[in-house]
Every structure is written in structure tokens, then in C-alpha cells.
Design a protein around this motif. Structure first.
Motif, PDB file in Angstrom:
ATOM      1  N   LEU A 197       0.838  -1.198   0.000  1.00  0.00           N
ATOM      2  CA  LEU A 197       0.000   0.000   0.000  1.00  0.00           C
ATOM      3  C   LEU A 197       0.873   1.248   0.000  1.00  0.00           C
ATOM      4  O   LEU A 197       0.639   2.184  -0.778  1.00  0.00           O
ATOM      5  CB  LEU A 197      -0.907   0.005   1.239  1.00  0.00           C
ATOM      6  N   LEU A 198       1.886   1.273   0.858  1.00  0.00           N
ATOM      7  CA  LEU A 198       2.779   2.423   0.944  1.00  0.00           C
ATOM      8  C   LEU A 198       3.489   2.653  -0.386  1.00  0.00           C
ATOM      9  O   LEU A 198       3.616   3.794  -0.847  1.00  0.00           O
ATOM     10  CB  LEU A 198       3.791   2.212   2.064  1.00  0.00           C
ATOM     11  N   ALA A 199       3.933   1.557  -1.014  1.00  0.00           N
ATOM     12  CA  ALA A 199       4.640   1.669  -2.287  1.00  0.00           C
ATOM     13  C   ALA A 199       3.734   2.273  -3.363  1.00  0.00           C
ATOM     14  O   ALA A 199       4.151   3.154  -4.132  1.00  0.00           O
ATOM     15  CB  ALA A 199       5.149   0.305  -2.726  1.00  0.00           C
ATOM     16  N   VAL A 200       2.483   1.803  -3.427  1.00  0.00           N
ATOM     17  CA  VAL A 200       1.543   2.314  -4.432  1.00  0.00           C
ATOM     18  C   VAL A 200       1.246   3.791  -4.194  1.00  0.00           C
ATOM     19  O   VAL A 200       1.230   4.602  -5.133  1.00  0.00           O
ATOM     20  CB  VAL A 200       0.235   1.495  -4.406  1.00  0.00           C
ATOM     21  N   VAL A 201       1.027   4.151  -2.938  1.00  0.00           N
ATOM     22  CA  VAL A 201       0.724   5.542  -2.600  1.00  0.00           C
ATOM     23  C   VAL A 201       1.898   6.458  -2.958  1.00  0.00           C
ATOM     24  O   VAL A 201       1.727   7.501  -3.589  1.00  0.00           O
ATOM     25  CB  VAL A 201       0.372   5.677  -1.106  1.00  0.00           C
ATOM     26  N   LEU A 202       3.100   6.053  -2.562  1.00  0.00           N
ATOM     27  CA  LEU A 202       4.270   6.905  -2.806  1.00  0.00           C
ATOM     28  C   LEU A 202       4.561   7.048  -4.298  1.00  0.00           C
ATOM     29  O   LEU A 202       4.931   8.128  -4.764  1.00  0.00           O
ATOM     30  CB  LEU A 202       5.496   6.346  -2.081  1.00  0.00           C
ATOM     31  N   LEU A 203       4.394   5.975  -5.041  1.00  0.00           N
ATOM     32  CA  LEU A 203       4.604   6.049  -6.484  1.00  0.00           C
ATOM     33  C   LEU A 203       3.627   7.026  -7.126  1.00  0.00           C
ATOM     34  O   LEU A 203       4.004   7.841  -7.974  1.00  0.00           O
ATOM     35  CB  LEU A 203       4.434   4.658  -7.111  1.00  0.00           C
ATOM     36  N   SER A 204       2.369   6.954  -6.708  1.00  0.00           N
ATOM     37  CA  SER A 204       1.344   7.828  -7.276  1.00  0.00           C
ATOM     38  C   SER A 204       1.590   9.285  -6.911  1.00  0.00           C
ATOM     39  O   SER A 204       1.415  10.192  -7.738  1.00  0.00           O
ATOM     40  CB  SER A 204      -0.043   7.398  -6.777  1.00  0.00           C
ATOM     41  N   VAL A 205       1.966   9.518  -5.659  1.00  0.00           N
ATOM     42  CA  VAL A 205       2.182  10.872  -5.176  1.00  0.00           C
ATOM     43  C   VAL A 205       3.418  11.501  -5.817  1.00  0.00           C
ATOM     44  O   VAL A 205       3.475  12.712  -6.024  1.00  0.00           O
ATOM     45  CB  VAL A 205       2.307  10.860  -3.635  1.00  0.00           C
ATOM     46  N   PHE A 206       4.396  10.675  -6.166  1.00  0.00           N
ATOM     47  CA  PHE A 206       5.665  11.181  -6.697  1.00  0.00           C
ATOM     48  C   PHE A 206       5.480  12.051  -7.925  1.00  0.00           C
ATOM     49  O   PHE A 206       6.170  13.071  -8.106  1.00  0.00           O
ATOM     50  CB  PHE A 206       6.588  10.006  -7.021  1.00  0.00           C
ATOM     51  N   VAL A 207       4.535  11.688  -8.803  1.00  0.00           N
ATOM     52  CA  VAL A 207       4.387  12.437 -10.058  1.00  0.00           C
ATOM     53  C   VAL A 207       3.572  13.712  -9.891  1.00  0.00           C
ATOM     54  O   VAL A 207       3.561  14.559 -10.787  1.00  0.00           O
ATOM     55  CB  VAL A 207       3.754  11.568 -11.162  1.00  0.00           C
ATOM     56  N   MET A 208       2.884  13.877  -8.747  1.00  0.00           N
ATOM     57  CA  MET A 208       2.070  15.082  -8.577  1.00  0.00           C
ATOM     58  C   MET A 208       2.929  16.356  -8.564  1.00  0.00           C
ATOM     59  O   MET A 208       2.635  17.308  -9.297  1.00  0.00           O
ATOM     60  CB  MET A 208       1.242  14.991  -7.289  1.00  0.00           C
ATOM     61  N   PRO A 209       3.968  16.433  -7.741  1.00  0.00           N
ATOM     62  CA  PRO A 209       4.786  17.652  -7.774  1.00  0.00           C
ATOM     63  C   PRO A 209       5.537  17.838  -9.091  1.00  0.00           C
ATOM     64  O   PRO A 209       5.884  18.971  -9.447  1.00  0.00           O
ATOM     65  CB  PRO A 209       5.756  17.472  -6.597  1.00  0.00           C
TER      66      PRO A 209
END
Length: 453
Positions: free
Chosen positions: A18-30
Motif C-alpha cells: 500500500l505504501l509503495a503504491v501511494v508513494l509512487l502515485s504521489v511522486f508524479v504530482m509535484p
């Protein structure tokens, strides 16, 4: 009880995924914020030089992100955090495909607005999922990684986007977003079903919290950072292209002195405030604000006849000016209000942060375009120059100087206001203590979030 969360407790491996999926998704936002502007000169060559259309390539995402943060905050409690997060992934995937295949600026702008709406859903769902899926030290580590990932995306955005533009063209930037969303969706089975129901009468966003002077002072810090840093982060690559003819790939690498400190700043601030008692959060915040003012003034060294290397020192100052308060501001802001209002306070803080970025970035682009039109007789040439086309470097630099002076003045004004508000809060607290005012007992972390074992 009036609120509850529903979830199926998962083993540690599921939490890791779950953490990996969340962090990967959030990474491209900024990256959508800091990296997209790198592609503007290349986009203008393919899709036209309309100042409004090009501005909305960046501003469309920022504005939609800010507005939809409020909407998704309300919807997520009703449809669930998993549904919110997945909806965001799907929307960004569709928006990225639209952006990547756009044949005109209007279509690209629509794609960017949709991406901003999806990004708000991803951020809203991601934060709630981590908050409910992790406890204690694990929760602290998860949010530390969450913040670090945001900083990493912001720092590496210009470099990654510049490399993609140089290697495969500007469409590759949006192609990257689409690929990341597909990978995240493939990992969606690891995401638990969670929902938190609001108490009756609870407001989604309560701006009355701004009456708290300390909270307001902290809310204004990211507004000052938006003026002093985010505008430069978004459009300095365009300036480097217009003044020095710098390619997207080179500009992306050149931005590293301004972005790497964003990663180092929070760690340095945390070390200093925890190691030295005399260095408190406000000390670091003031150091950051001063660095922003000096960094903006240092950008006056940009000129057609001067080396771009002269900008490195001001860029480093700007990077640390933005990086030092990350984490400190959120922590101090939430300490200023009752724990029962922490979620609402976070919503107000993020709305002000993202909303101010959208406003100031848009204002910067609009003002610069207007100044160039007043100095360049041919409107077509003025538009291409505003989009980063070389040929009128001296004119671009002179108008850029006017804007950075205004940015430095505004940041300095916000610095004064922030300190006055903070001191006023301190005086009010001291007066209440002298009068024997009531002591407010804050809720513990366990009381803030009801969990189902």
C-alpha cells in the motif's frame, strides 16, 4: 460514537505494498507542478504561442488541484478513501493520455485541468489511507516518506521533464504520468477499503480557524513561498530559454541547485531544531523567508550578457528558503488549534498553499506577457518571447527583473506580517496565563483517529 472507520486490518506485507503504491502515485504530482513548465518552449513550437493557452498548461493543473481539494475532501468521507484514490488514478491516466495526444492548446489545457482534479483525489485519498492503515511509529515513518516523496518529485521534476523533452519530446512528460498511473492501478488490490464518516454539522473546510493568529501566521508561510519560490521554479527554465537559448534538457539540469536543497532543507531544519534549544521552528521559518527574499533579488543577475552560472548562489538560497519550512509549518499550524479540528485545519492549510500557488504562478505569467507586449511592437514576437523563444534576451531579462523585485518586496511584506501575527499570538497567550485562563487539554493522537482493530 459519531464517526467511524471501516477497514480490514492487513498484514505488514500488504501495508508495505500500500505504501509503495501511494508513494509512487504521489511522486508524479509535484512533477506536474515543477516539471511541466520545462516543456512550454517545446509545446509552443508545436501547438502555438497563445500566452493564455500556454499559461494554462501549468495553471490549469494548479487551479484545479486547489479547488478540487475541497470537493474530494467532502466526497472521500462518503465514497471511501480507496474509491477516492482510485478515481484520482483513473482521472489522471485519462487526462495524461489526452495531454500526450493533444493537437492544440485547448485540448492540452483541458487535459491539464482534468489532471489537477485527479491529483487532488490522489492526495486526499493517499493521506487518509496512510493515516488509517498505520499506527504509532509506523504511521510517523509512513508520513515522513510521504513528505520526502513530495519533496523528491518537486526537486527532480525539472530535471526529469527536461530529460524527457530532450530525449523524446514534450509528449513524453505526460506519457510518463500515464505509465505511472497504470502501474499504480495494477497495485490497487493492495489498497484497503476505508471510510470515515463526519460528525453531524461538521464543516468540510472551516475558514474561521484563520482567526487564530498563530495558525494564520503559519498558513501565510507557504503563501510567501509560493510568491518567492514556486513562481521561479515554474518559469525560470522559460527565462533561461529566452535569455540564453538554453535547451529543455540543459535547463532541467541547471535547475538542480534550486531543487536539491528542497530535499536537504527539511532534514537540516529538523536536526537544528531538535539539537539546539535556541533554534526553534520560527527561527528556521524566518531564515527561510530571508533566504527567499535574497534569492529573488539575486535573480537580478540574469542577463543576456552575463553568465547563467551567476544564478547558482541565488538558486541555492531559494531552494533552502522553500525547503526549511516543509514539515515545520504543518506541525506548528496543527499545534495552534484543538486536535478535534486538525483535519479541518489541514484542509484549510492545503487549500491556501495550493490556491496561492495557482494564483501567483498565473499572475507571474500574465504580468510578464503584458510587460513584453508593451516593449515588443510585434505581438507575435512578444508571444513567442514570453513562451521562451530566444532572440530578445535583453528585453526579457529587463522585464523579468521588474517581476523578481516585486516578488522580493511581497515576500518581505509577508515576512513582517507573519512575525507580527506570531508575536500577537504569543502576547495573547501570555496575557491569558497571567489572568489564570483555562488550560486546554489537547487530545492524544489515538483520540484523533478512531481505528478498528
Amino acid at each position: 460514537m459519531s464517526s467511524h472507520s471501516t477497514s480490514h486490518r492487513s498484514p505488514q506485507r500488504s501495508k508495505t505494498w500500500l505504501l509503495a503504491v501511494v508513494l509512487l502515485s504521489v511522486f508524479v504530482m509535484p512533477i506536474s507542478i515543477s516539471g511541466t513548465a520545462i516543456a512550454i518552449p517545446a509545446i509552443s513550437q508545436d501547438l502555438g504561442t497563445s500566452p493564455t493557452g500556454l499559461q494554462w498548461v501549468v495553471n490549469g493543473f494548479n487551479a484545479a488541484f486547489a479547488v478540487f481539494t475541497l470537493l474530494w475532501g467532502v466526497l472521500s468521507d462518503r465514497i471511501g478513501y480507496r474509491a477516492t484514490f482510485l478515481a484520482g488514478l483513473v482521472i489522471i491516466l485519462a487526462a495524461s493520455i489526452v495531454s500526450a495526444v493533444s493537437g492544440n492548446l485547448l485540448t492540452l489545457d483541458v487535459g491539464r485541468i482534468l489532471a489537477g482534479a485527479g491529483g487532488a483525489a490522489v492526495f486526499t485519498g493517499a493521506a487518509a489511507l496512510l493515516s488509517n492503515a498505520f499506527d504509532g511509529p509506523q504511521r510517523a515513518r509512513a508520513f515522513a516518506l510521504f513528505g520526502t516523496t513530495i519533496g523528491l518529485g518537486l526537486a527532480l521534476g525539472p530535471t526529469i521533464s527536461g530529460g524527457l523533452v530532450a530525449g523524446i519530446g514534450w509528449r513524453g512528460v505526460f506519457g510518463l504520468f500515464a505509465v505511472v498511473m497504470i502501474v499504480a492501478l495494477l497495485g490497487s488490490p493492495t489498497i484497503p477499503h476505508l471510510r470515515h464518516e463526519r460528525e453531524a454539522g461538521q464543516k468540510a473546510v472551516d475558514f474561521s480557524l484563520l482567526a487564530n493568529k498563530k495558525f494564520l501566521s503559519m498558513v501565510l508561510v507557504p503563501v510567501a513561498a509560493a510568491i518567492g519560490y514556486v513562481t521561479v521554479l515554474s518559469y525560470l527554465p522559460v527565462a533561461l530559454s529566452a535569455v540564453h537559448g538554453m535547451s529543455a534538457g540543459t535547463a532541467g539540469l541547471f535547475m538542480l541547485p534550486m531543487t536539491v536543497p528542497v530535499l536537504l532543507g527539511p532534514m537540516i531544519a529538523s536536526f537544528l531544531t531538535s539539537r539546539f534549544k535556541r533554534i526553534g521552528p520560527m527561527t528556521m521559518i524566518n531564515a527561510a523567508l530571508v533566504a527567499l527574499v535574497l534569492g529573488d533579488l539575486g535573480l537580478l543577475l540574469l542577463g543576456a550578457d552575463s553568465s547563467p552560472q551567476l544564478l547558482i548562489a541565488p538558486m541555492i538560497l531559494l531552494g533552502f528558503g522553500f525547503g526549511f519550512p516543509i514539515g515545520l509549518v504543518d506541525g506548528e499550524a496543527l499545534l495552534a488549534i484543538p486536535a478535534r479540528s486538525s483535519g479541518t485545519a489541514a484542509g484549510v492549510l492545503n487549500f491556501m498553499r495550493l490556491g496561492s500557488e495557482a494564483v501567483v504562478v498565473g499572475a507571474y505569467a500574465a504580468v510578464l506577457a503584458a510587460l513584453l507586449r508593451s516593449r515588443i511592437a510585434d505581438p507575435v514576437v512578444a508571444e513567442t518571447t514570453a513562451a521562451g523563444a530566444p532572440g530578445h534576451g535583453a528585453t526579457y531579462a529587463s522585464q523579468f527583473h521588474l517581476i523578481v523585485i516585486a516578488m522580493a518586496i511581497l515576500t518581505a511584506v509577508f515576512t513582517v506580517v507573519i512575525n507580527l501575527l506570531h508575536k500577537a499570538h504569543g502576547r495573547a497567550g501570555a496575557a491569558q496565563e497571567e489572568l489564570g485562563g483555562p488550560v486546554v487539554v489537547e487530545e492524544t493522537q489515538d483520540q484523533r483517529i478512531e481505528r478498528v482493530a
